[in-house]
Every structure is written in C-alpha cells, then in structure tokens.
Design a protein around this motif. Structure first.
Motif, PDB file in Angstrom:
ATOM      1  N   ILE A  55       0.581  -1.324  -0.076  1.00  0.00           N
ATOM      2  CA  ILE A  55       0.068   0.192   0.379  1.00  0.00           C
ATOM      3  C   ILE A  55       0.393   1.327  -0.269  1.00  0.00           C
ATOM      4  O   ILE A  55       0.387   1.871  -0.787  1.00  0.00           O
ATOM      5  CB  ILE A  55      -1.332  -0.008   1.316  1.00  0.00           C
ATOM      6  N   ALA A  56       1.966   1.014   0.730  1.00  0.00           N
ATOM      7  CA  ALA A  56       2.489   2.560   0.921  1.00  0.00           C
ATOM      8  C   ALA A  56       3.732   2.654  -0.094  1.00  0.00           C
ATOM      9  O   ALA A  56       4.778   3.783  -1.017  1.00  0.00           O
ATOM     10  CB  ALA A  56       3.676   2.171   2.166  1.00  0.00           C
ATOM     11  N   THR A  57       3.905   1.463  -1.765  1.00  0.00           N
ATOM     12  CA  THR A  57       4.386   1.264  -2.595  1.00  0.00           C
ATOM     13  C   THR A  57       4.189   2.752  -3.667  1.00  0.00           C
ATOM     14  O   THR A  57       3.099   2.537  -4.103  1.00  0.00           O
ATOM     15  CB  THR A  57       4.633   0.250  -2.689  1.00  0.00           C
ATOM     16  N   PRO A  58       4.594   3.992  -4.065  1.00  0.00           N
ATOM     17  CA  PRO A  58       4.210   4.502  -4.452  1.00  0.00           C
ATOM     18  C   PRO A  58       3.933   3.964  -6.018  1.00  0.00           C
ATOM     19  O   PRO A  58       2.958   4.701  -6.968  1.00  0.00           O
ATOM     20  CB  PRO A  58       5.275   5.702  -5.320  1.00  0.00           C
ATOM     21  N   GLU A  59       4.712   3.291  -7.033  1.00  0.00           N
ATOM     22  CA  GLU A  59       4.836   2.146  -7.895  1.00  0.00           C
ATOM     23  C   GLU A  59       3.138   2.202  -7.863  1.00  0.00           C
ATOM     24  O   GLU A  59       2.476   1.233  -8.958  1.00  0.00           O
ATOM     25  CB  GLU A  59       5.509   1.204  -8.702  1.00  0.00           C
ATOM     26  N   LEU A  60       2.131   1.337  -6.512  1.00  0.00           N
ATOM     27  CA  LEU A  60       0.853   0.797  -7.221  1.00  0.00           C
ATOM     28  C   LEU A  60      -0.005   1.273  -7.469  1.00  0.00           C
ATOM     29  O   LEU A  60      -0.624   1.173  -8.084  1.00  0.00           O
ATOM     30  CB  LEU A  60       0.425   0.587  -5.278  1.00  0.00           C
ATOM     31  N   TRP A  61      -0.220   2.616  -6.935  1.00  0.00           N
ATOM     32  CA  TRP A  61      -0.680   4.150  -7.401  1.00  0.00           C
ATOM     33  C   TRP A  61      -0.693   3.850  -9.082  1.00  0.00           C
ATOM     34  O   TRP A  61      -1.089   4.127  -9.813  1.00  0.00           O
ATOM     35  CB  TRP A  61      -0.041   5.086  -6.713  1.00  0.00           C
ATOM     36  N   VAL A  62       0.646   3.441  -9.228  1.00  0.00           N
ATOM     37  CA  VAL A  62       1.086   4.424 -10.937  1.00  0.00           C
ATOM     38  C   VAL A  62       0.387   2.944 -11.863  1.00  0.00           C
ATOM     39  O   VAL A  62       0.032   2.713 -12.734  1.00  0.00           O
ATOM     40  CB  VAL A  62       2.904   4.403 -11.283  1.00  0.00           C
ATOM     41  N   ALA A  63       0.797   1.699 -11.174  1.00  0.00           N
ATOM     42  CA  ALA A  63       0.208   0.861 -11.281  1.00  0.00           C
ATOM     43  C   ALA A  63      -1.348   0.490 -11.723  1.00  0.00           C
ATOM     44  O   ALA A  63      -1.779   0.221 -12.923  1.00  0.00           O
ATOM     45  CB  ALA A  63       0.390  -0.687 -11.227  1.00  0.00           C
ATOM     46  N   ALA A  64      -2.396   1.362 -10.857  1.00  0.00           N
ATOM     47  CA  ALA A  64      -3.425   1.292 -10.580  1.00  0.00           C
ATOM     48  C   ALA A  64      -3.821   2.212 -11.760  1.00  0.00           C
ATOM     49  O   ALA A  64      -5.179   2.351 -12.680  1.00  0.00           O
ATOM     50  CB  ALA A  64      -4.393   1.815  -9.616  1.00  0.00           C
ATOM     51  N   GLN A  65      -3.467   3.424 -12.015  1.00  0.00           N
ATOM     52  CA  GLN A  65      -3.465   4.018 -13.225  1.00  0.00           C
ATOM     53  C   GLN A  65      -3.465   3.927 -14.125  1.00  0.00           C
ATOM     54  O   GLN A  65      -4.338   4.009 -14.763  1.00  0.00           O
ATOM     55  CB  GLN A  65      -3.293   6.285 -12.811  1.00  0.00           C
ATOM     56  N   VAL A  66      -2.459   2.669 -14.871  1.00  0.00           N
ATOM     57  CA  VAL A  66      -2.037   2.788 -15.804  1.00  0.00           C
ATOM     58  C   VAL A  66      -3.138   2.010 -15.802  1.00  0.00           C
ATOM     59  O   VAL A  66      -3.675   1.757 -17.408  1.00  0.00           O
ATOM     60  CB  VAL A  66      -0.854   1.580 -15.715  1.00  0.00           C
ATOM     61  N   ARG A  67      -3.448   0.610 -15.540  1.00  0.00           N
ATOM     62  CA  ARG A  67      -4.580   0.011 -15.525  1.00  0.00           C
ATOM     63  C   ARG A  67      -5.961   0.211 -15.925  1.00  0.00           C
ATOM     64  O   ARG A  67      -6.809  -0.036 -16.649  1.00  0.00           O
ATOM     65  CB  ARG A  67      -4.664  -1.405 -14.494  1.00  0.00           C
ATOM     66  N   LYS A  68      -6.555   1.422 -14.890  1.00  0.00           N
ATOM     67  CA  LYS A  68      -7.724   2.155 -15.108  1.00  0.00           C
ATOM     68  C   LYS A  68      -7.288   2.336 -16.859  1.00  0.00           C
ATOM     69  O   LYS A  68      -8.642   2.546 -17.121  1.00  0.00           O
ATOM     70  CB  LYS A  68      -7.714   3.124 -14.069  1.00  0.00           C
ATOM     71  N   ARG A  69      -6.675   2.668 -17.225  1.00  0.00           N
ATOM     72  CA  ARG A  69      -6.689   4.371 -18.626  1.00  0.00           C
ATOM     73  C   ARG A  69      -6.468   3.143 -18.984  1.00  0.00           C
ATOM     74  O   ARG A  69      -7.743   2.887 -20.718  1.00  0.00           O
ATOM     75  CB  ARG A  69      -5.244   4.554 -18.691  1.00  0.00           C
ATOM     76  N   ALA A  70      -6.121   2.065 -19.647  1.00  0.00           N
ATOM     77  CA  ALA A  70      -6.141   0.532 -20.520  1.00  0.00           C
ATOM     78  C   ALA A  70      -7.244  -0.089 -20.385  1.00  0.00           C
ATOM     79  O   ALA A  70      -7.921  -0.322 -21.836  1.00  0.00           O
ATOM     80  CB  ALA A  70      -5.258  -0.321 -20.029  1.00  0.00           C
ATOM     81  N   ALA A  71      -8.180  -0.242 -19.003  1.00  0.00           N
ATOM     82  CA  ALA A  71      -9.515  -0.434 -18.839  1.00  0.00           C
ATOM     83  C   ALA A  71     -10.122   0.118 -19.322  1.00  0.00           C
ATOM     84  O   ALA A  71     -11.268  -0.713 -20.373  1.00  0.00           O
ATOM     85  CB  ALA A  71      -9.907  -0.370 -17.153  1.00  0.00           C
ATOM     86  N   THR A  72     -10.227   0.947 -19.442  1.00  0.00           N
ATOM     87  CA  THR A  72     -11.428   2.452 -19.795  1.00  0.00           C
ATOM     88  C   THR A  72     -10.743   3.021 -21.740  1.00  0.00           C
ATOM     89  O   THR A  72     -11.680   3.674 -22.437  1.00  0.00           O
ATOM     90  CB  THR A  72     -11.708   3.968 -19.234  1.00  0.00           C
ATOM     91  N   MET A  73      -9.270   2.541 -22.228  1.00  0.00           N
ATOM     92  CA  MET A  73      -9.633   2.562 -23.154  1.00  0.00           C
ATOM     93  C   MET A  73      -9.481   1.692 -23.946  1.00  0.00           C
ATOM     94  O   MET A  73     -10.284   0.813 -24.445  1.00  0.00           O
ATOM     95  CB  MET A  73      -8.452   3.571 -23.500  1.00  0.00           C
ATOM     96  N   ALA A  74      -7.889   1.197 -24.058  1.00  0.00           N
ATOM     97  CA  ALA A  74      -7.296  -0.099 -24.492  1.00  0.00           C
ATOM     98  C   ALA A  74      -5.697  -0.181 -24.251  1.00  0.00           C
ATOM     99  O   ALA A  74      -5.481   0.153 -24.082  1.00  0.00           O
ATOM    100  CB  ALA A  74      -7.871   0.168 -26.392  1.00  0.00           C
ATOM    101  N   TRP A  75      -5.545  -1.693 -24.289  1.00  0.00           N
ATOM    102  CA  TRP A  75      -4.000  -1.519 -23.787  1.00  0.00           C
ATOM    103  C   TRP A  75      -3.419  -1.836 -24.917  1.00  0.00           C
ATOM    104  O   TRP A  75      -3.555  -2.215 -25.751  1.00  0.00           O
ATOM    105  CB  TRP A  75      -3.999  -3.447 -23.325  1.00  0.00           C
ATOM    106  N   THR A  76      -1.864  -0.669 -24.681  1.00  0.00           N
ATOM    107  CA  THR A  76      -0.897  -0.703 -25.839  1.00  0.00           C
ATOM    108  C   THR A  76       0.658  -0.846 -25.747  1.00  0.00           C
ATOM    109  O   THR A  76       0.037  -0.941 -24.095  1.00  0.00           O
ATOM    110  CB  THR A  76      -1.482   0.931 -26.225  1.00  0.00           C
ATOM    111  N   PRO A  77       0.787  -0.963 -25.984  1.00  0.00           N
ATOM    112  CA  PRO A  77       2.119  -1.489 -26.168  1.00  0.00           C
ATOM    113  C   PRO A  77       3.098   0.612 -25.267  1.00  0.00           C
ATOM    114  O   PRO A  77       4.162  -0.622 -23.960  1.00  0.00           O
ATOM    115  CB  PRO A  77       3.160  -1.413 -27.534  1.00  0.00           C
ATOM    116  N   GLY A  78       2.815   1.164 -25.375  1.00  0.00           N
ATOM    117  CA  GLY A  78       3.183   2.353 -24.006  1.00  0.00           C
ATOM    118  C   GLY A  78       2.822   1.224 -22.368  1.00  0.00           C
ATOM    119  O   GLY A  78       3.822   2.099 -21.858  1.00  0.00           O
TER     120      GLY A  78
END
Length: 473
Positions: A389-412
């Motif tokens: 929970i305290a690792t900043p990368e968890l928030w980054v991964a969650a935001q990337v996953r959210k963006r991919a779920a609402t848009m599409a998974w891309t290589p970037g």
C-alpha cells in the motif's frame, strides 16, 4: 487498485485478514465523511497546519533519498517529493491565493481525467463502457466542485481532498475484504479460474501454498540472471519508415510514418521455462487512417483470427529486435504455464480488447500473483500489505490499469505497467536503508584505510631514522 492488491498479495494471504480489512475500511470511510463535512462550513476543526508540516517533511525526506532509486523509481520519487513540497508550501502560505491554486490544480486533474475517460469509453465501446462514462461524469462533477468558490471560498480544499482520499481508500478496503471473504482462487486472473473450474469436478481446488521467502534487491536482474522478460516494440521503434514525431500519441497510441502508414507497436512475454506469449493478427489489418477509427471499437465485427508466435528468436528475426525489455525475478512459473495453456485455446484477435498488449498484461498478472507476499516470507503479519500500500508504484500501476481498462491496452501502457509491477514484485531497498548501507560502507573503508596507515607509519619512521644514521656516518 483492489484487483492489483489481490494479485500482488494473493487471495490466500488476504482471505485470513478480511475482517481487519473490512473494519479498517469502515473506519477510513467514516473518518473521510467526517473530515469532508467538517470542511463545508468554513469552521475547520481539521489540524491543517500540522498536516502541512508533515506533508512537507515527507516531501523533503523523499527528495533526500530519491537519488538512491533505480531508473523509473528515481523519477517517481522526485515527482512525489516535489508534489508534496509544493502542496505543503501552498497550504502553509494560507489565505486565498494558496487555497485557490490548489483548488485549480485538483479541479483540472479531475476534469482532464474524467473527460479522457468519457471520450475513450465512447470511442472504444467496450462491454462496460457506460459505467466508465458514469465514472467520468462523477469526476467532472468533482472538478466543478473544486473550481467554484461555494461554500468555503477555497478554504476547505485540502480537507476536501483528504476526506475524498479517506472515503475512496476505505471503500476500496471494504470491497477488498468482501471479495476475498469467500474466495478460494483469484478472480483477477480469469484464465486461471477457467482452468481451476475445469478441474473442480475431479477434486476440490486447494488454496495456493506460499512459496519460499525471497529477498529485496538493489537493482534489476543481471543480463545472465534467469527472469521473466516483457518485450515491447514501441510504435516509433517498430515503424517501417521514418516516423513523424507526435509527443504522447506516438508513445502510447500509434506512430505515423512519412507515407501515412500507422504503426501501433507490439508486446510479448518470455519466460526462462520456454513459455512465449505473443498474439498477432492472422491476417494483416488495414491500418489506414480511414479504417483505423472503426477498428478501435471493441465489438465482435472487428474480431479476426489470430496466431501466436513460436518464440522470440523467430519473431525478432522475421521483424526486428524488441525496443525495450522489462525483466522480473519474482514470478510463479507454474501459474504462468497454467494461464498460457488455457489462454492459447482461443486465438481470437481484436485490436482493442484482445490484442498483443492486453494478452501480455494478463499473463504478467497471472505470473506475479502473490509476489509481494513471497518477498516477506510465508504470509506472516501485516508487513506485506502495508509495504504494498505504501509503495508509490502501486498507484502508478493502478492508474495505468484504469486507463487501459477504459481505453485499450497499448504497448506504451504495457511498458509502463510492467515497469511499475517490476518494482512491486522485485522491491528495491528503501532509500534510508540504502543511504545507511552506503554510509556504513564508507565508514568501514575509511577505518580500514586509517588502520593500514597506522601500521605503515612506524615502518616509514624507522626507515627514515636508519637512512639518516647512514648518511651521518
């Protein structure tokens, strides 16, 4: 974020702690509501100045140890430290200007995220796109709430944000506790569920057993070290012709060369055990600008037959070497193979919802399930949960996953996701620990050097006296 925590810690670890998770969630939710309501009447009981001082100290501490990070971890620490320091200084500045600037910043972030979510959901039209649109509308409503001065003329900006954070965090913990209460396997990995369901008629599923404890590392795996590898061909790096640079677009969506040909890049996953996952359309897709918009819809009419590449050597020889590689030590080969045996039964390819990037991301999630719990031993105590929970990368991964779920998974997006998950699965030593080790190492080397100088000093003195005596004779 709930699904990510379930993946990283594993259902077996969380199921034994569902009561504590649910209780903590309700406490956080109620406290968040209280803080939010307290800020509505301009008479703040929330200790805003001590909170700003703590925020400033956290920001300065993060900046102090940011240089000890590796690659993206270092950048993320600098961003976090600067953001905390700027926010704390604006709070301590007080009066109208600091609160107004904070309100505009938070409002703009909510508005941009909500608008992007609505647009991408309406374009892609994935199965639950209406829920994504509703979430975007809520974010825009929050943005308007921050933009307008009523009811506190921006004085309650910080308590509003803290209250919302506590409410959303508490709700997520309640959802997490309720989901893992009756689970025997992880629904975050759908292919694993299908494999377990198929074998459920033969014998009841057994809860996953924790693996041996692993360590904490100072950096990414060495070149000769066995590790799970995520290969990414970026749109610009895989373009046949010279790409016309378009910042952000050619990083996360597609690159267009001088002839107007669109390149979306590619992603694949390779394990030392011989598993290679690389989904590609069986027939070439028309990627001209006129047809590309239609192909973005995640609908059945855009499904085409796909094929899986045999191995990295064959694919790189026929095309080109991958642009970037992300390597992870801490993964479960058996779970990855189980996922792969089920997933490859369906070769359907869809440019938006079942493409190379979504396939690699799902395989990566299957491979690292329970990785964070394995780092700290056999699921003892709350340390794994608190550390994740305290690792900043968890928030980054969650935001990337959210963006991919609402848009599409891309290589970037897959590249950013793999990098964030690599920091969670293979955690690095904290900055303070690394600084302490460097300081102790420097002290130890200095002491050894001083001791050696002390040993050699008498010999030099004796040699000097003998030389003087010889010359006097």
């Amino acid at each position: 974020m709930v699904r990510l925590v379930m993946i990283l810690l594993g259902v077996d670890y969380l199921r034994t702690r569902w009561r504590a998770l649910t209780t903590a969630g309700w406490i956080s939710l109620i406290l968040g509501i209280a803080v939010f309501i307290d800020a509505l009447d301009s008479a703040l009981y929330f200790p805003i100045t001590p909170f700003a001082c703590l925020l400033l100290l956290e920001g300065l501490a993060t900046l102090t140890v940011a240089w000890t990070g590796m690659g993206g971890q270092r950048t993320l620490r600098y961003v976090k430290g600067l953001a905390f320091c700027v926010a704390a200084l604006l709070i301590l500045a007080g009066h109208h200007h600091g609160n107004f600037i904070l309100s505009m910043i938070f409002g703009t972030l909510f508005f941009a995220d909500g608008l992007l979510q609505i647009i991408s959901a309406r374009v892609v039209r994935f199965r639950t796109w209406r829920f994504a649109v509703a979430g975007g509308v809520v974010e825009i409503a929050l943005a308007i709430f921050f933009y307008q001065p009523f009811p506190t003329h921006y004085v309650g900006t910080v308590p509003y944000c803290l209250g919302l954070g506590l409410m959303f965090g508490g709700w997520n913990m309640i959802l997490l506790g309720s989901r893992v209460r009756r689970l025997s396997s992880n629904p975050a990995v759908a292919a694993d569920d299908a494999a377990q369901a198929a074998s459920a008629t033969v014998e009841p599923p057994q809860p996953p057993q924790p693996g041996p404890a692993v360590g904490v590392w100072d950096g990414p795996p060495a070149a000769d070290e066995p590790a799970l590898t995520v290969h990414v061909w970026t749109p610009v790096g895989s373009s046949k012709g010279e790409a016309r640079r378009q910042p952000i677009i050619d990083r996360y969506i597609a690159a267009v060369d001088r002839n107007g040909v669109i390149s979306t890049g590619h992603a694949a996953l390779e394990s030392p055990e011989g598993v290679y996952i690389s989904l590609y359309p069986g027939v070439e897709i028309d990627r001209s600008p006129d047809e590309f918009t239609r192909l973005l819809r995640a609908t059945r009419e855009n499904d085409v037959p796909g094929l899986f590449q045999p191995d990295y050597g064959t694919e790189s020889t026929a095309w080109c070497a991958s642009t970037v590689q992300v390597r992870i030590r801490n993964y479960d080969p058996a779970r990855l193979r189980r996922f792969w045996e089920t997933y490859r039964q369906d070769t359907t390819y869809n440019l938006t919802y079942r493409n190379c990037s979504s396939t690699v991301s799902r395989a990566l999630e299957a491979a690292i399930e329970g990785a964070s719990a394995r780092v700290w031993g056999r699921h003892n105590g709350w340390r794994p949960f608190l550390r994740v929970i305290a690792t900043p990368e968890l928030w980054v991964a969650a935001q990337v996953r959210k963006r991919a779920a609402t848009m599409a998974w891309t290589p970037g997006l897959t590249l950013d996701y793999a990098r964030a998950l690599s920091m969670l699965a293979d955690p690095r030593r904290s900055g303070w620990v690394k600084m302490a080790r460097l300081a102790l190492g420097t002290m130890y080397r200095s002491r050894r050097q001083w001791a050696e100088e002390q040993k050699t000093a008498p010999k030099l003195h004796e040699n000097g006296q003998a030389d003087t005596a010889g010359r006097s004779v």
